[in-house]
Design an enzyme around this catalytic site. Structure first.
Site, mmCIF file in Angstrom:
data_model
loop_
_atom_site.group_PDB
_atom_site.id
_atom_site.type_symbol
_atom_site.label_atom_id
_atom_site.label_comp_id
_atom_site.label_asym_id
_atom_site.label_seq_id
_atom_site.Cartn_x
_atom_site.Cartn_y
_atom_site.Cartn_z
ATOM 1 N N LYS A 228 -6.262 -1.333 -2.133
ATOM 2 C CA LYS A 228 -7.235 -0.986 -1.080
ATOM 3 C C LYS A 228 -7.933 -2.246 -0.569
ATOM 4 C CE LYS A 228 -6.925 3.517 -0.720
ATOM 5 N NZ LYS A 228 -6.999 4.412 0.433
ATOM 6 N N TYR B 223 0.866 -1.182 0.000
ATOM 7 C CA TYR B 223 0.000 0.000 0.000
ATOM 8 C C TYR B 223 0.906 1.237 0.000
ATOM 9 C CZ TYR B 223 -3.746 3.057 1.800
ATOM 10 O OH TYR B 223 -4.630 4.084 1.989
HETATM 11 C C1 PYR Z 1 -4.563 7.284 1.099
HETATM 12 C C2 PYR Z 1 -5.342 7.703 -0.046
HETATM 13 O O1 PYR Z 1 -6.462 7.281 -0.229
HETATM 14 C C3 PYR Z 1 -4.775 8.652 -0.966
HETATM 15 O O2 PYR Z 1 -3.695 9.165 -0.730
HETATM 16 O O3 PYR Z 1 -5.427 8.901 -1.997
HETATM 17 MG MG MG Z 2 -7.124 7.637 -2.204
#
Ligand code: PYR
Ligand code: MG
Ligand code: NAI
Length: 579
Positions: A191, A117
């Protein structure tokens, strides 16, 4: 057999059914079983299973435990030369064996979350077309909206088989902009991996959707290896119709699924959410998830500083999807703390590229308008030559904010001068540079702590190491929506909530906020990533209870604590039987 899974004909991704005793039944045989990441156990298939499933001779002799496989996989992971290769290794593992992937991730969550992530996912997305090996999820094309239902049907899943769909059109991936089809698929898969690792959302019951509407990224359009639609981003009516066709097909095909929107551009994100929010269970993570996690961290900061919400003065730098989503949540929290909505809005100053937003500006987005300051109020404030706007430094000097939030993608925008000015005016300045990935952060915590002589209360979007200053260690909480959305989603799934309400978001934020022990000097404002499973379960219970209280739950919740525990998928092998 659970209603969730049916035996599928050969070749479908799932290809198995769940027996009442928790074992799996499959019509698949041989390589088809080994190629199914939800069924595959590799060397952990027992001799009986090898006979029954036609695996005889297709595996080496050793019959191993999941523990031993996880040990080997971890050694292979550690042998990768850098973070991107580690990400690629883990992606390949997930495509081979989901149980082993989630077992490894669960065993090393704080170490591996930044790999699967934020921030490494940004690099993986940039290289998507070059590293492409296998498809993941569903790819829907704006050039064939009529094909959406057929694409979903090709998953071979029934109406009760899906709990959650994460979709992205990849216009604003994290803070790195438009990354076309690889951005959509990559962020949706990433996600979802966090949903499962953090909250035990069943990986067999989720779908990742890349909404391929073209891309304006010239690098992709001119890359011979780019795997998406090779034309500019479609906008306007055709775009809206495509989104409509997606929502219709998703809700018709999988009526129980929550629709999660990720990384849409500012011109679409809010409009889409507002269009569907009263009709289905739907949620925009960048607006709502981010708003709720920042509120959670802010509740911790309020406990440390002793300044109540209603007395905060908040400067939001970067008035886009996330910035204004957060402003909305903080405004609502100030209203709950006794202000009128008008009074709460007047305690928020929004700054974007053109400087402080004022009501005499043309071209403001509709969602920015409520936060535009009256022009008369700032008439005498000096303007910057460049944009003829009132810059962040001027705003901080005049407003003396208690809180400064960064959602701008402007690396280094929180300069020493600005931070020192803020710290000179308030005892415990709250500074959250939450832009992702690392290359976009407005300031690093180490600098914020130093420039404020250890007084700043800091949280960041990326994971960062603790900071030592003046003999004290400061643990920096990760104000990333990943600490919130998995539990929120699980709460929606367990309660089968009809909608995702403001009350459910508030419940989630308060649950996370309450889990941080901020009593020690230098303590994090948020619970640690190592506790993510516990945090997510706690959030899920709070969300499910709130859904029931608001009459949004579609099932009875006599014991939400146990119901949440029971719903959490665990990475362990089940016996597999041939049918
Ligand atoms: C964490 C997230 O969803 C973003 O940085 O777009
Ligand atoms: Mg995001
Ligand atoms: N920590 C978290 O959980 C989350 C962090 N974010 C981060 O927030 C950042 C923004 O994301 P979104 O709101 O989705 O993007 P967005 O594109 O909707 O908003 C960004 C805003 O910043 C403004 N901006 C750009 N450069 C600027 C500059 N130099 N000065 C002032 N304003 C500037 C843009 O005009 C725009 O209004 C990204 O880095 C993203 O990774 C977003 C969602 C969640």
């Amino acid at each position: 057999m659970s209603p969730g899974r049916r035996a599928q004909p050969k070749g479908t991704r799932h290809g198995f059914a769940e027996n009442p005793d928790g074992s799996y039944a499959t019509t698949g045989r041989g390589l088809e079983v080994l190629d199914n990441p939800l069924l595959n156990k590799g060397t952990a298939f027992t001799p009986d299973e090898r006979e029954e499933l036609g695996l005889y001779g297709l595996l080496p002799a050793a019959v191993e435990t999941l523990d031993r496989q996880a040990r080997r996989a971890y050694a292979q992971y550690l042998a990768q030369p850098d973070d991107l290769r580690k990400n690629i290794y883990l992606t390949a593992l997930q495509e081979r064996n989901e149980v082993l992937f989630y077992r490894l991730l669960g065993d090393h969550l704080p170490e591996m979350l930044p790999i699967v992530y934020d921030p490494t996912i940004a690099r993986a997305i940039e290289g998507y077309s070059h590293e492409y090996r296998r498809p993941q999820g569903v790819y829907l094309s704006i050039d064939d909206p009529a094909g959406i239902r057929r694409a979903f049907a090709n998953l071979g899943l029934g109406p009760d088989d899906v709990d959650l769909i994460v979709a992205s059109d990849a216009e604003e991936i994290l803070g790195i902009g438009d990354w076309g089809v690889g951005g959509g698929a990559g962020i949706a898969v990433g996600k979802l991996a966090v949903y499962t690792a953090a909250a035990g959302v069943d990986p067999a019951r989720v779908v990742a959707v890349a909404l391929d509407v073209g891309t304006d990224n010239e690098r992709l359009l001119n890359d011979p290896l780019y795997v998406g639609n090779r034309h500019s981003r479609v906008r306007g009516r055709r775009y809206d119709d495509f989104i409509d066709a997606y929502v219709s097909a998703a809700t018709a095909g999988f009526p129980g699924a929550m629709l999660h929107w990720e990384d849409f551009g500012p011109s679409n994100a809010r409009r889409i959410l507002e269009r569907y929010t009263g009709r289905v269970a739907t949620f925009n993570d960048d607006m709502q998830g981010t708003g709720a996690i920042v509120l959670a961290a802010m509740l911790g900061a309020v406990r440390v500083s002793g300044t109540p919400m209603r007395e905060q003065r908040i400067v939001v730098f970067g008035a886009g999807t996330a910035g204004i989503g957060i402003a909305d949540q903080l405004r609502d929290a100030m209203v709950r703390d006794g202000l009128t909505p008008q009074e709460a809005v007047r305690r928020i100053w929004a700054v974007d590229r053109q400087g402080l937003l004022t009501d005499d500006m043309s071209g403001l987005r509709d969602f920015q308008l409520p936060y535009a300051r009256p022009a008369a109020e700032v008439a005498g404030w000096p303007r910057e030559a460049r944009e003829d706007g009132i810059g962040l430094g001027e705003v901080v000097g005049r407003v003396r904010p208690t809180m400064l939030l960064g959602t701008s993608t402007a690396h280094g925008a929180f300069t020493e001068q600005i931070v020192r000015a803020m710290a000179a005016a308030v005892e415990r300045p709250v500074i959250f540079p939450i832009s992702n990935p690392t290359s976009r952060i407005e300031a690093m915590p180490e600098d914020l702590i130093r420039w404020s002589a250890g007084r700043a209360l800091v949280a960041t979007g990326i994971p960062v190491a603790p900071v030592t200053h003046g003999g004290l260690t400061y643990t920096i909480g990760q104000a990333n929506n990943a600490l919130l959305y998995p539990g929120l989603g699980l709460g929606v799934i367990v309660s089968r909530a009809r909608r995702v309400s403001g009350g459910m978001l508030q419940a989630a934020a308060e649950a996370v906020g309450a889990m941080a022990d901020v009593s020690a000097p230098g303590a994090s404002l948020l619970p640690p990533v190592a506790d993510l499973r516990e945090v997510s379960a706690t959030v899920a219970v709070a969300v499910a209870r709130r859904a029931a209280a608001e009459d949004l739950a579609r099932v009875d919740l006599p014991d939400p604590v146990q119901q949440v525990q029971d719903a959490m998928w665990q990475p362990r092998y089940r016996p597999v039987r041939g049918v």
